[in-house]
Design a protein around this motif. Structure first.
Motif, PDB file in Angstrom:
ATOM      1  N   SER A 204     -18.630  15.971  19.535  1.00 33.15           N
ATOM      2  CA  SER A 204     -17.894  17.033  20.234  1.00 33.15           C
ATOM      3  C   SER A 204     -17.408  16.555  21.599  1.00 33.15           C
ATOM      4  O   SER A 204     -16.334  16.967  22.060  1.00 33.15           O
ATOM      5  N   ALA A 205     -18.175  15.664  22.246  1.00 33.49           N
ATOM      6  CA  ALA A 205     -17.718  15.105  23.521  1.00 33.49           C
ATOM      7  C   ALA A 205     -16.458  14.265  23.325  1.00 33.49           C
ATOM      8  O   ALA A 205     -15.548  14.266  24.171  1.00 33.49           O
ATOM      9  N   LEU A 206     -16.375  13.543  22.205  1.00 35.30           N
ATOM     10  CA  LEU A 206     -15.163  12.784  21.885  1.00 35.30           C
ATOM     11  C   LEU A 206     -13.971  13.718  21.757  1.00 35.30           C
ATOM     12  O   LEU A 206     -12.900  13.457  22.336  1.00 35.30           O
ATOM     13  N   LEU A 207     -14.125  14.820  21.018  1.00 33.94           N
ATOM     14  CA  LEU A 207     -13.020  15.761  20.859  1.00 33.94           C
ATOM     15  C   LEU A 207     -12.584  16.316  22.211  1.00 33.94           C
ATOM     16  O   LEU A 207     -11.386  16.389  22.515  1.00 33.94           O
ATOM     17  N   ALA A 208     -13.571  16.720  23.020  1.00 31.44           N
ATOM     18  CA  ALA A 208     -13.252  17.280  24.330  1.00 31.44           C
ATOM     19  C   ALA A 208     -12.526  16.261  25.200  1.00 31.44           C
ATOM     20  O   ALA A 208     -11.548  16.580  25.896  1.00 31.44           O
ATOM     21  N   SER A 209     -12.975  15.006  25.151  1.00 31.54           N
ATOM     22  CA  SER A 209     -12.354  13.952  25.951  1.00 31.54           C
ATOM     23  C   SER A 209     -10.908  13.711  25.531  1.00 31.54           C
ATOM     24  O   SER A 209     -10.010  13.572  26.372  1.00 31.54           O
TER      25      SER A 209
ATOM     26  N   PRO B 274     -14.394   3.320  23.349  1.00 29.74           N
ATOM     27  CA  PRO B 274     -13.197   3.189  24.187  1.00 29.74           C
ATOM     28  C   PRO B 274     -12.372   4.474  24.289  1.00 29.74           C
ATOM     29  O   PRO B 274     -11.541   4.598  25.204  1.00 29.74           O
ATOM     30  N   LEU B 275     -12.591   5.419  23.377  1.00 32.03           N
ATOM     31  CA  LEU B 275     -11.798   6.652  23.358  1.00 32.03           C
ATOM     32  C   LEU B 275     -12.451   7.780  24.139  1.00 32.03           C
ATOM     33  O   LEU B 275     -11.853   8.846  24.295  1.00 32.03           O
ATOM     34  N   CYS B 276     -13.665   7.565  24.615  1.00 34.75           N
ATOM     35  CA  CYS B 276     -14.397   8.648  25.271  1.00 34.75           C
ATOM     36  C   CYS B 276     -15.074   8.127  26.527  1.00 34.75           C
ATOM     37  O   CYS B 276     -16.250   7.730  26.495  1.00 34.75           O
ATOM     38  N   GLY B 277     -14.335   8.130  27.604  1.00 32.92           N
ATOM     39  CA  GLY B 277     -14.893   7.658  28.866  1.00 32.92           C
ATOM     40  C   GLY B 277     -16.096   8.474  29.303  1.00 32.92           C
ATOM     41  O   GLY B 277     -17.075   7.940  29.829  1.00 32.92           O
ATOM     42  N   ALA B 278     -16.050   9.787  29.078  1.00 33.35           N
ATOM     43  CA  ALA B 278     -17.176  10.640  29.461  1.00 33.35           C
ATOM     44  C   ALA B 278     -18.427  10.266  28.670  1.00 33.35           C
ATOM     45  O   ALA B 278     -19.531  10.250  29.218  1.00 33.35           O
ATOM     46  N   CYS B 279     -18.255   9.960  27.380  1.00 39.24           N
ATOM     47  CA  CYS B 279     -19.409   9.541  26.568  1.00 39.24           C
ATOM     48  C   CYS B 279     -20.039   8.286  27.146  1.00 39.24           C
ATOM     49  O   CYS B 279     -21.268   8.160  27.218  1.00 39.24           O
TER      50      CYS B 279
END
Length: 587
Positions: A249-254, A500-505
């Motif tokens: 879900s963090a990936l989607l949000a990012s 690489p697609l989720c800086g927040a992750c």
């Protein structure tokens, strides 16, 4: 039947009926299509269902959402089609008029629909590729009925046909859900994902076909992921996102924030003071991304909501996380009518810890040892568990990695049930690769994902008139992930391809943190809220199953849990849910 579907479709309800000669009638009817609508795209009454073409020989009842159909609609308009609405419902209708079943490859999204073709004298029932939307049916004596839920179909069945299926009950004990094509009832069946049924109106015969077998497609899956997310934000009603403390879900949000969707509100279920509470992690993710965020505090007690939640889960279903998810959906629907969720990431990238645990014994694929059970031995010892595992074929033994009752425990609960299989999984339609991990992923994609993860998401959200969308299960994205080299797709820790697609992750260290489930305070619920349910569960189960489950065996498991065998907690919850669910269904 309409009343049973009211919560799933709160915005409109309609019925269309025909007499025995297929002439429209307002009097007593032989045939009917019924629909309740959750209006997401084009909420005007003109887009309500059942929807017909101009000549009235083609009718559609549909639940779901198809994305990115506008280019195909333009092609249809160039061929003379005239669209009256902006709805994807009408697109399916027009696409079938033009292309017949060749239109199925053009449908991108989630769907379960019945298409009545009076010109061809047939009814088509179709369920989407991944199984995001449910479809159940009954077929006997040349008649057919279908619905989104078992409870919506029960009023169609005469009382003498509302007979519980012994193997359905056993399947629930084994898996905590009932895999397709079974349900809790002998005469009600679940259409598997990626399948269609063709019912001949003249002969009353039924033919089932698997219409989709995914093939890998070498292309940039990262672009497809962003496209899948973007398409699922299209709606005429407010959109939000369910945010857990994990990667998916963090990936989607990012990615939403990267695409400029910075005002979508995120929602998280929280259990203040509980060590399994994901609220603080989700709040950090939302703060990192600058998303408006709502924490939904789950009630400490489920005593008052237990029966309602069991009812909304349709036939027996026992994922503990369904309870907080039901409350989360109820809170979110006060502000939004669509939510995005991260379902599917673990099945796509082998994120479950059980894969690694079971792969350690993959050396024995094709081998099973004889094991005679005397009906007394408990499975508490490591040796007895190992003997049981070695007695099953390796793929069947995968069931022991899940919560649920083992084959020996099920035998003790149901001593008169003969020749019960170890598993009730549906054989996969296709397997990608011959490796051991490929086998486990294929089992989950055909069973655990559609009939457990996605069924939970659909039932708990639609119980409140909320549409849940899962971008990670876009079928084009799936095909492109299948083409990834194994070393990139299956990493340790899992899902590093997404980093690489989720800086927040990455900044929050999600990839290196141990995976946690969406776990409620089950021990407290069993002790404080469900004590009364458990006290009488044995007798209730024996009565509800006409003696299939023995009261003394169920009481023994509950007593062992109460005396300190805490590992039995989820199985005890299963028994409580089964007793409540079967009593409701029989009533």
């Amino acid at each position: 039947m309409l009343a049973a579907l009211a919560e799933r479709g709160p915005d409109a309800r309609h019925a269309v009926a025909w007499d025995g000669g297929w002439l429209r009638t307002e009097a007593q009817a032989c045939h009917a299509l019924l629909h309740t609508r959750l209006s997401i795209i084009d909420p005007r009454p003109i887009a309500d269902q059942p929807m017909a073409n101009e000549s009235g020989d083609l009718w559609l009842c549909y639940n779901g959402e198809v994305y990115g159909w506008q280019d195909d609609a333009q092609a249809l308009e160039a061929r003379g089609a005239r669209f009256r609405t902006r709805s994807d419902t009408e697109f399916i209708l027009r696409a079938y008029e033009a292309w017949g079943l060749d239109m199925l490859p053009r449908l991108r999204g989630m769907f379960a629909f019945g298409l009545l073709d009076l010109k061809q004298r047939k009814l088509l029932l179709v369920r989407d590729r991944m199984g995001l939307k449910p479809l159940v049916y009954c077929h006997a004596a040349g008649e057919i009925g279908f619905a989104s839920t078992v409870r919506a179909l029960l009023p169609y069945l005469p009382e003498e046909r509302r007979v519980l299926a012994p193997e359905g009950i056993d399947a629930f004990l084994a898996h905590r859900y009932i895999p397709a094509p079974r349900t809790a009832f002998r005469d009600i069946h679940r259409l598997p994902n990626g399948h269609l049924l063709e019912y001949d109106l003249g002969s009353g015969t039924l033919r089932e076909t698997a219409y989709w077998q995914p093939a890998s497609e070498a292309a940039d899956w990262r672009e497809t992921l962003d496209e899948a997310i973007r398409l699922r934000t299209v709606a005429d009603r407010p959109v939000g996102i369910f945010l857990s403390g994990g990667i998916d879900s963090a990936l989607l949000a990012s990615r939403l924030v990267a695409q400029g969707y910075t005002e979508l509100r995120s929602y998280t279920a929280v259990f203040p003071g509980d060590p399994m509470d994901e609220g603080p992690d989700a709040a950090r993710t939302a703060a990192q991304l600058g998303l408006p965020h709502t924490e939904v505090e789950i009630p400490a007690s489920i005593r008052g909501s237990f029966a309602s939640i069991v009812a909304d889960l349709d036939d027996p279903f026992a994922d503990p996380s369904a309870f907080p998810m039901w409350h989360l959906a109820r809170a979110a629907t006060r502000e939004v009518k669509v939510v995005l969720a991260g379902d599917g990431g673990d099945e796509l990238f082998a994120g479950y810890k059980r894969y690694g645990a079971h792969l350690r014994s993959a050396w024995r694929r094709g081998m099973a040892l004889p094991y005679r059970h005397n009906g007394v031995t408990r499975e508490a010892s490591r040796w007895s568990k190992l003997r049981l595992e070695l007695s099953l074929p390796w793929e069947d033994a995968y069931v022991l990695r899940f919560s649920g009752f083992s084959p020996l425990e099920r035998r003790r609960l149901q001593p008169e049930l003969r020749a019960a299989p170890a598993v009730y999984w549906r054989p996969p339609d296709v397997r990608h690769g011959e490796g051991a991990l490929d086998a486990l992923l294929a089992i989950d994609m055909a069973n655990y994902l559609p009939e457990y993860i996605l069924r939970k998401g659909d039932l708990t959200s639609m119980a409140h008139g909320l549409e849940l969308r899962a971008p990670l299960l876009d079928h084009k994205l799936y095909r492109r992930i299948l083409a990834m080299p194994a070393r990139e797709r299956f990493t340790r820790p899992a899902k590093l391809a997404l980093e690489p697609l989720c800086g927040a992750c990455r900044e929050l260290g999600l990839f290196r943190r141990e995976k946690r489930g969406f776990n409620p305070p089950l021990a407290r619920w069993l002790r404080d809220d469900l004590a009364g349910e458990l006290d009488a569960a044995g007798e209730r189960l024996q009565a509800a199953t006409c003696g299939q489950i023995r009261a003394e065996a169920a009481r023994s498991i509950i007593a062992r849990y109460r005396s300190g065998e805490t590992r039995l907690a989820e199985r005890v919850l299963q028994l409580a849910i089964l007793a409540e669910s079967l009593e409701q269904l029989r009533a």
